[in-house]
Structures are given as C-alpha cells and as structure tokens.
Motif scaffolding. Structure first.
Motif, PDB file in Angstrom:
ATOM      1  N   ALA A 134       0.437  -1.054  -0.001  1.00  0.00           N
ATOM      2  CA  ALA A 134       0.034  -0.113  -0.008  1.00  0.00           C
ATOM      3  C   ALA A 134       0.723   1.487  -0.207  1.00  0.00           C
ATOM      4  CB  ALA A 134      -0.802  -0.043   1.321  1.00  0.00           C
ATOM      5  N   ALA A 135       1.933   1.053   0.260  1.00  0.00           N
ATOM      6  CA  ALA A 135       3.336   2.138   0.607  1.00  0.00           C
ATOM      7  C   ALA A 135       3.035   3.133  -1.014  1.00  0.00           C
ATOM      8  CB  ALA A 135       3.726   1.740   0.614  1.00  0.00           C
ATOM      9  N   ASP A 136       3.145   4.918  -0.899  1.00  0.00           N
ATOM     10  CA  ASP A 136       2.719   5.100  -2.418  1.00  0.00           C
ATOM     11  C   ASP A 136       3.490   4.958  -2.821  1.00  0.00           C
ATOM     12  OD1 ASP A 136      -0.335   5.875  -1.024  1.00  0.00           O
ATOM     13  OD2 ASP A 136       0.627   7.769   0.102  1.00  0.00           O
ATOM     14  N   GLY A 137       5.066   5.110  -2.210  1.00  0.00           N
ATOM     15  CA  GLY A 137       6.285   5.102  -3.096  1.00  0.00           C
ATOM     16  C   GLY A 137       6.417   4.042  -4.267  1.00  0.00           C
ATOM     17  N   ILE A 138       6.089   3.263  -4.108  1.00  0.00           N
ATOM     18  CA  ILE A 138       6.125   2.288  -5.479  1.00  0.00           C
ATOM     19  C   ILE A 138       6.375   2.554  -6.440  1.00  0.00           C
ATOM     20  CG2 ILE A 138       4.692  -0.144  -5.929  1.00  0.00           C
ATOM     21  CD1 ILE A 138       4.940  -0.925  -2.806  1.00  0.00           C
ATOM     22  N   GLY A 139       4.895   3.048  -6.828  1.00  0.00           N
ATOM     23  CA  GLY A 139       4.766   3.783  -7.834  1.00  0.00           C
ATOM     24  C   GLY A 139       5.826   5.182  -8.814  1.00  0.00           C
ATOM     25  N   GLU A 140       6.065   5.344  -7.859  1.00  0.00           N
ATOM     26  CA  GLU A 140       7.477   6.069  -7.791  1.00  0.00           C
ATOM     27  C   GLU A 140       8.676   5.231  -8.523  1.00  0.00           C
ATOM     28  OE1 GLU A 140       9.233   9.117  -9.152  1.00  0.00           O
ATOM     29  OE2 GLU A 140       6.569   9.472  -8.717  1.00  0.00           O
ATOM     30  N   VAL A 141       8.886   4.287  -7.805  1.00  0.00           N
ATOM     31  CA  VAL A 141       9.987   3.446  -7.971  1.00  0.00           C
ATOM     32  C   VAL A 141       9.345   2.895  -9.237  1.00  0.00           C
ATOM     33  CG1 VAL A 141      10.980   1.393  -6.987  1.00  0.00           C
ATOM     34  CG2 VAL A 141      10.358   2.742  -5.975  1.00  0.00           C
ATOM     35  N   VAL A 142       8.484   3.013  -9.741  1.00  0.00           N
ATOM     36  CA  VAL A 142       8.046   1.985 -10.838  1.00  0.00           C
ATOM     37  C   VAL A 142       8.485   3.105 -11.831  1.00  0.00           C
ATOM     38  CG1 VAL A 142       5.408   0.766 -12.677  1.00  0.00           C
ATOM     39  CG2 VAL A 142       6.743   0.519 -10.439  1.00  0.00           C
ATOM     40  N   LYS A 143       7.943   4.077 -12.315  1.00  0.00           N
ATOM     41  CA  LYS A 143       7.925   5.418 -12.882  1.00  0.00           C
ATOM     42  C   LYS A 143       9.345   5.564 -13.719  1.00  0.00           C
ATOM     43  CE  LYS A 143       6.707  10.240 -13.715  1.00  0.00           C
ATOM     44  NZ  LYS A 143       8.259  10.152 -14.042  1.00  0.00           N
ATOM     45  N   GLN A 144      10.459   5.671 -12.197  1.00  0.00           N
ATOM     46  CA  GLN A 144      11.707   5.597 -12.855  1.00  0.00           C
ATOM     47  C   GLN A 144      12.300   5.222 -12.814  1.00  0.00           C
ATOM     48  OE1 GLN A 144      13.763   7.631  -9.476  1.00  0.00           O
ATOM     49  NE2 GLN A 144      11.940   7.590  -7.898  1.00  0.00           N
ATOM     50  N   LEU A 145      12.083   3.110 -12.787  1.00  0.00           N
ATOM     51  CA  LEU A 145      12.781   2.007 -13.543  1.00  0.00           C
ATOM     52  C   LEU A 145      11.970   2.209 -15.113  1.00  0.00           C
ATOM     53  CD1 LEU A 145      11.973  -0.344 -10.339  1.00  0.00           C
ATOM     54  CD2 LEU A 145      14.200   0.785 -11.973  1.00  0.00           C
ATOM     55  N   ARG A 146      10.456   2.551 -15.233  1.00  0.00           N
ATOM     56  CA  ARG A 146      10.711   2.664 -16.040  1.00  0.00           C
ATOM     57  C   ARG A 146      10.942   3.686 -17.535  1.00  0.00           C
ATOM     58  NH1 ARG A 146       5.314   2.207 -18.982  1.00  0.00           N
ATOM     59  NH2 ARG A 146       3.715   1.609 -17.187  1.00  0.00           N
ATOM     60  N   ASP A 147      11.257   5.108 -17.621  1.00  0.00           N
ATOM     61  CA  ASP A 147      12.013   5.516 -17.293  1.00  0.00           C
ATOM     62  C   ASP A 147      13.801   5.502 -17.893  1.00  0.00           C
ATOM     63  OD1 ASP A 147      10.343   7.263 -17.478  1.00  0.00           O
ATOM     64  OD2 ASP A 147      10.802   8.031 -15.703  1.00  0.00           O
ATOM     65  N   ALA A 148      14.396   4.649 -17.205  1.00  0.00           N
ATOM     66  CA  ALA A 148      15.759   4.068 -17.421  1.00  0.00           C
ATOM     67  C   ALA A 148      15.616   2.569 -18.136  1.00  0.00           C
ATOM     68  CB  ALA A 148      15.938   4.282 -15.625  1.00  0.00           C
ATOM     69  N   HIS A 149      15.067   1.606 -18.291  1.00  0.00           N
ATOM     70  CA  HIS A 149      14.949   0.438 -18.799  1.00  0.00           C
ATOM     71  C   HIS A 149      13.741   0.241 -19.713  1.00  0.00           C
ATOM     72  CE1 HIS A 149      16.522   0.596 -14.751  1.00  0.00           C
ATOM     73  NE2 HIS A 149      18.371  -0.546 -14.990  1.00  0.00           N
ATOM     74  N   ASP A 150      14.507  -0.534 -21.006  1.00  0.00           N
ATOM     75  CA  ASP A 150      13.690  -0.317 -21.567  1.00  0.00           C
ATOM     76  C   ASP A 150      12.652  -2.247 -21.781  1.00  0.00           C
ATOM     77  OD1 ASP A 150      15.383   0.311 -23.931  1.00  0.00           O
ATOM     78  OD2 ASP A 150      16.716  -1.672 -23.784  1.00  0.00           O
ATOM     79  N   TYR A 151      12.657  -3.003 -20.098  1.00  0.00           N
ATOM     80  CA  TYR A 151      11.466  -3.722 -20.731  1.00  0.00           C
ATOM     81  C   TYR A 151      12.037  -3.495 -18.200  1.00  0.00           C
ATOM     82  CZ  TYR A 151       9.788  -4.948 -24.286  1.00  0.00           C
ATOM     83  OH  TYR A 151      10.099  -4.941 -26.073  1.00  0.00           O
ATOM     84  N   ILE A 152      10.082  -3.873 -17.333  1.00  0.00           N
ATOM     85  CA  ILE A 152       9.542  -4.066 -16.265  1.00  0.00           C
ATOM     86  C   ILE A 152       9.669  -5.451 -15.887  1.00  0.00           C
ATOM     87  CG2 ILE A 152       9.778  -3.564 -13.814  1.00  0.00           C
ATOM     88  CD1 ILE A 152       9.655  -0.406 -15.113  1.00  0.00           C
ATOM     89  N   VAL A 153      10.543  -6.288 -15.480  1.00  0.00           N
ATOM     90  CA  VAL A 153       9.556  -7.689 -14.884  1.00  0.00           C
ATOM     91  C   VAL A 153       9.029  -7.614 -13.901  1.00  0.00           C
ATOM     92  CG1 VAL A 153       9.490 -10.103 -15.730  1.00  0.00           C
ATOM     93  CG2 VAL A 153      10.266  -8.956 -17.440  1.00  0.00           C
ATOM     94  N   ILE A 154       7.697  -7.961 -13.235  1.00  0.00           N
ATOM     95  CA  ILE A 154       7.847  -7.722 -11.791  1.00  0.00           C
ATOM     96  C   ILE A 154       7.343  -9.475 -11.383  1.00  0.00           C
ATOM     97  CG2 ILE A 154       6.238  -6.800 -10.044  1.00  0.00           C
ATOM     98  CD1 ILE A 154       5.896  -4.040 -11.463  1.00  0.00           C
TER      99      ILE A 154
END
Length: 428
Positions: A341-361
């Motif tokens: 439920a942490a609000d920071g998870i969305g920001e983490v995913v956003k930063q990783l998206r900007d810096a990588h071609d793909y993100i697998v969770i």
C-alpha cells in the motif's frame, strides 16, 4: 462439450482405461483359479399324448402334450425325482446335491424337454443328466397311469442322452475376454467422468478457457536459467509475443503459490535482455520473496530500503546477468505486509520505466493478498501463469475476475509443465 473435448480427456486419462482392463483381466484369471470350471450335459425328452377318451384329435393332443411339458419340467425339479436320481447313481451324492445341479427347460413351441446337469466333473454331469432323464420318464409313466389300468394319457421318451461336455461353461478364455471387455468399458466411463469432473489445469486448452486469454507459451517449470546459453527456446518465443503486445512493464502473476511464477518472471527477463535491451527484474512478492536466494544475490539493499529512502534506488539495483538488473526484497524485512500500500511503489516503477527498456515484476499470488493487484495496476499488462496438473480452473477464473475488476490488462497466459514436452506441444 464437443467430441474433441472427450477425445482430449481420453488421451489424458488413457492410463485409467488400461488400469481397469488389467484389473478386470487379473480378476478373471483369479476367479478361474479359485472357482473350478463347470461342465454341462443335456438330455432331451419327447412328450406325447396317449390315446384315450380325453384325447380325440391330433391337434388337441399336441396342445395337451405341450401343457404336459411344463408340468414335467416342474417334476424334474421335485425332491422326489432328486431322491430317485441319487439312488440310481449309488454314490455319496445326496438328493439336495442333485436338486442344485439339475434344471429342466421346455423348448418353446415344441413338445421337447431339456434336462441339464451342471458339475465340475464332465463325466458326472453326463451321468446326472441321463439319470434324471430316465427317472423322469419312469415318474411320468407312474403318474399318468390310472389306477383302473387305462393307457397313460401322456408319456415321455428319451430321444437324446447327454454327451460328454468338451468344454466348461463359460470357458476360461471367454471369461477372460468378457471381463477384459467389461473392464475396458468401465475404465472408459471412469476416464471420461474423471476428466469431466477434474477441475485441474491439465493443458493449454483448459488454461485458455479458465483464463479467457490465449496461451502464449508452454514452458518448463524447472530451475531458472543462469545465462542465455541455458535458456529454453520456449522463453524466447514467449519473449517475442510479449514484445508484440507493446507492454514495457509486465506483472507476472498466478492464482496460487508454486505455479512457477518466479521462474517465468526471471527467465522472461533474461530473454527480454537479449538484443542489448536493458531489463530490471523486481521482486514484488512481499509474502514470500525468493529472487535474492534463487539468483544468489544479496538480500539487501532491497525494495523496502528504496521505499524508505528513494535516493537509494539506483544503488539498490544488483546486476544478475548482462542486461538484467534486479531489485530484490529482503525476506527478513518486518514491514513487508504493509509495503503493497506504500505510495512510493508507483514512483519506483515510474523511475525504472524511464531508465530501462523493460520491467518484469514477480508478484505474490493474486488470491493471497492485494500486492499483486497493486503491481497489476501499475503495469502495462499482466502475464498469468498456470501450472499443469496443479493449478485449479476455479482458482484461475477467480484470479482473472479479480484482475479484470481493477481493469488490469491481461496480455495472455503461460502454462508451466513439470518437464519439457517439446516446443509445439499443446500450443493454443
């Protein structure tokens, strides 16, 4: 269900049919050894109507004789006849034994009467049937002769004595074939019933029906590949199909644990990294994080570290193989249950998206908490994993309904199997 569905069920459960056939044959062989074979010998009597004032015409005489045949059949089963037969044979056979072994059957629409004896000894069966026929002739004569000395109103004559039986009834071969046929039919019915009632995920078709999506690939559910050289070709095919969806952030989910979700996520990340793409693999399974242990990486710094201090994101990424970085989750972290439920998870995913071609969770099971839905909402698409012979269709359907409830985008599904069955096995 269509015919193809029943054929698929039979192919999957062929062992049930074979098992029932073998059991039936074994029972038949056992019964043949336990129950000795029985032999039957049959003597035949011809019943005639005698002359006399009660019998005037031949047609009436024939009807009279037919009526007598049924009466004589009853006499053949009488205790009196059984005693006479036992006395004639002159051996330890009792009247009760004779009565249990002798039957009389009128031949339909004739004046013939068959006297059949059944015994484990073929010669004894013949002796009993012939003795019963002879004694019945005598008994009929006595009963049909009046005390005034008038000619008998009817009589019986032996027209065919019993012959030595050549084979038992039924023969062991016939018993075996009948039992085998019955076992195969019963096995067929059980196999179909089991397949219809079985709600497990067994093949790509059942997974496609349960998930209401296309099955992108059937992959082995073994260990995580350590490099591109050991990566199964099935994962490369899965990678191609994932790329065609246009999804950049992919959440790998399953209905329950032990479906092979973590293996699929790691191997998919490895396949996506081929071609000089940059990929980050995130361990979002807050319930039972395993990536650090399975990939032989340090448990910290991890996702909880980043959520406490977003500035540590880049230093928390660990290199697994060339092109794949991993953000692990420490199993020892005490606040894992509240991380979803942490609000920071969305920001983490956003930063990783900007810096990588793909993100697998790699997410927790959908039906075991809300974390999977949190990551599904943050991703571009969801890849559903189902395990052959272990996953349950009802559970997969519930997971799909939950994902659709948050308007998650299902890219497709992946079937994991215990052993590799070939590249083209069970594609849907």
């Amino acid at each position: 269900m269509e015919i193809s569905d029943y054929l698929r069920i039979l192919r999957a459960n062929w062992w049930i049919i074979v098992l029932f056939g073998i059991l039936a044959a074994a029972v038949a062989l056992l019964m043949t050894r336990i129950l000795p074979p029985k032999y039957q010998a049959t003597a035949q009597l011809f019943v005639t109507a005698g002359g006399g004032p009660a019998v005037i015409e031949a047609y009436q005489g024939d009807l009279f004789a037919r009526e007598r045949v049924r009466s004589y059949a009853a006499l053949a089963a009488s205790p009196q006849l059984a005693e006479r037969v036992a006395d004639q044979l002159g051996d330890p056979t009792t009247a009760a034994d004779v009565a249990s072994k002798v039957t009389a059957d009128p031949v339909e629409d004739t004046v013939l009467l068959n006297i059949t004896a059944t015994d484990q000894d073929p010669e004894r069966a013949r002796a009993i049937s012939n003795a019963a026929a002879q004694q019945l002739v005598k008994l009929v004569y006595e009963l049909e002769t009046s005390t005034q000395g008038d000619p008998p109103a009817a009589g019986a004559t032996v027209v065919d004595y019993g012959h030595l039986p050549a084979a038992s009834q039924p023969t062991p071969i016939a018993r075996l074939l009948v039992s085998l046929g019955a076992g195969l039919v019963l096995g067929l019915l059980v196999a179909v019933g089991y397949g219809v009632l079985d709600r497990r995920i067994r093949d790509p078709r059942t997974l496609a029906i349960a998930s209401d999506t296309r099955v992108m690939s059937t992959v082995p559910a073994g260990a995580i590949a350590g490099s591109s050289q050991t990566l199964a070709e099935d994962y490369r095919e899965l990678c191609v199909q994932v790329r065609e969806t246009g999804a950049k952030v992919v959440a790998v989910v399953s209905a329950d644990p032990q479906d092979g979700r973590t293996t699929v996520a790691a191997n998919l990340a490895l396949a996506l990294a081929e071609g000089e793409h940059t990929v980050v693999l995130v361990d979002g399974d807050f319930q039972a994080p395993e990536l650090a242990a399975k990939l032989h990486l340090a448990p910290t710094p991890d996702l909880t570290t980043v959520l406490h201090d977003p500035a540590t994101l880049w230093s928390s990424l660990q290199i697994w193989v060339l092109g794949v970085e991993v953000l692990v989750t420490d199993p020892a972290a005490t606040e894992l249950r509240t991380m979803a439920a942490a609000d920071g998870i969305g920001e983490v995913v956003k930063q990783l998206r900007d810096a990588h071609d793909y993100i697998v969770i790699d997410t927790p099971p959908v039906l075991h908490g809300s974390a999977a839905l949190r990551f599904a909402a943050l991703s571009d698409g969801v890849l559903l994993v189902g395990r052959s012979r272990r996953g349950h269709r009802g559970r997969v359907e519930a997971a799909v309904a939950t994902i659709k409830g948050i308007h998650g985008r299902l890219l497709g599904s992946v079937l994991t199997v215990r052993t590799r069955r070939g590249r083209n096995v069970g594609r849907a």
